[in-house]
Design a protein around this motif. Sequence first.
Motif, PDB file in Angstrom:
ATOM      1  N   ARG A 250       0.809  -1.226   0.000  1.00  0.00           N
ATOM      2  CA  ARG A 250       0.000   0.000   0.000  1.00  0.00           C
ATOM      3  C   ARG A 250       0.844   1.279   0.000  1.00  0.00           C
ATOM      4  O   ARG A 250       0.308   2.382   0.108  1.00  0.00           O
ATOM      5  CB  ARG A 250      -0.928   0.017   1.215  1.00  0.00           C
ATOM      6  N   SER A 254      -0.451   5.241   0.273  1.00  0.00           N
ATOM      7  CA  SER A 254      -0.593   5.820   1.610  1.00  0.00           C
ATOM      8  C   SER A 254       0.638   6.543   2.144  1.00  0.00           C
ATOM      9  O   SER A 254       0.522   7.348   3.072  1.00  0.00           O
ATOM     10  CB  SER A 254      -0.977   4.717   2.607  1.00  0.00           C
ATOM     11  N   HIS A 280      -6.901  -1.639  -4.820  1.00  0.00           N
ATOM     12  CA  HIS A 280      -6.550  -2.220  -3.512  1.00  0.00           C
ATOM     13  C   HIS A 280      -6.846  -1.321  -2.319  1.00  0.00           C
ATOM     14  O   HIS A 280      -7.397  -1.783  -1.321  1.00  0.00           O
ATOM     15  CB  HIS A 280      -5.076  -2.630  -3.506  1.00  0.00           C
ATOM     16  N   THR A 281      -6.482  -0.056  -2.378  1.00  0.00           N
ATOM     17  CA  THR A 281      -6.691   0.863  -1.257  1.00  0.00           C
ATOM     18  C   THR A 281      -7.828   1.823  -1.610  1.00  0.00           C
ATOM     19  O   THR A 281      -7.735   2.580  -2.580  1.00  0.00           O
ATOM     20  CB  THR A 281      -5.413   1.650  -0.940  1.00  0.00           C
TER      21      THR A 281
END
Length: 372
Positions: A250, A254, A280-281
């Motif tokens: 991630r 992030s 995914h995030t």
Amino acid sequence: MRRTVRICALALCLSVATVGEDVWTGVERVVAVGDVHGDYEAFVSVLRASGLIDDKGKWSGGKTHLVQTGDVVDRGPDSRKVIDLLMQLERQSRSAGGFVHSLMGNHEAMNVYGDLRYVHQGEYESFRTGDSARIRDSFFDQHVEDLRRTPGALKIDDAYRKKWEQEHPLGFFEHRYEYGPGGKYGRRIRRLDALVKINDVLFLHAGISPKYAVYTIRELNDRIRKELDDFEKLKEGFVLDQTVGPLWYRGLASEDGEEIRSHVDALLSKYGVSRIVIGHTVTGGAVLPRFGGKVVMIDVGMSRAYGGPPAALVIEKGLPHAVHRGRKLPLPAAAPDLLRYLKQVAGLEPSNSQVAKQAADLEAALAASAPK
């Protein structure tokens, strides 16, 4: 190297893929859709809004390339319907001169190697038939026989059986077969790529960490497939690396600071791309650029499990924009343009949307950093 050439209808364009079809050039239009998580209706909605399917669910995207960046399954009830639609569109798009790239996410891999924590009850139900009770009874009988061979086995009574049946609902064993090496979905997932490069854009589910940046696209794809073909290779492998593996990492979504910015630039240079597109995030509802548009996050949480909107990234002749609830919005790079974009998206959403909060936070940050 031998090359596969695809000539578009009426010879109007030429798309070229390397062997393995994980590197493409000459593609004029790409639509990228993030995590679907078993929400068939949301997926159909975003495909229609992007001009890829007609009212009957048939491919209408012509020479467009659709990239679905993984995590079709889990959390929602209609994973099977989504996969079946993708398989149908894969065939139809090729006939029209387009292409569908279904990429592997961590949840596809989990369903193959048996991590079923996020399988929705509706997914098992979709495999249920009139024979399911008999099949489950047969597996329970075998389970009991195995237990009785084990010294000190648990007492097997009605309560034990009830708990076991709750853990193995009707359709469970059919689901497991179909995701196994001989099943329709298991065979398909084991053939998927995890990464694809189209023109100067790299698409994948999660991200490439510094640990895995030494590998080529082909090496990453081949290694992940080999691990899912032979579970012994999963140990200390790429697929199960839930911290920095390419199905899980991630950092691109992030992390902040000079170190991650340098890593992003290094990735762009290594793979010869101008941007990296990831799912995914969850973004909170908007297709979201990072690092001046060098990374684009497209998991808008469209599944009912997250309550996000149907939205996609569209790249036409190299220019990116978002299709958000049917509206085409240019994707910004600079912060003031990003604020304008977030306000546009928030205007299409309820007043309490996460996007509205993101816009407010960015506006406050810009005001705080402005010269006094």
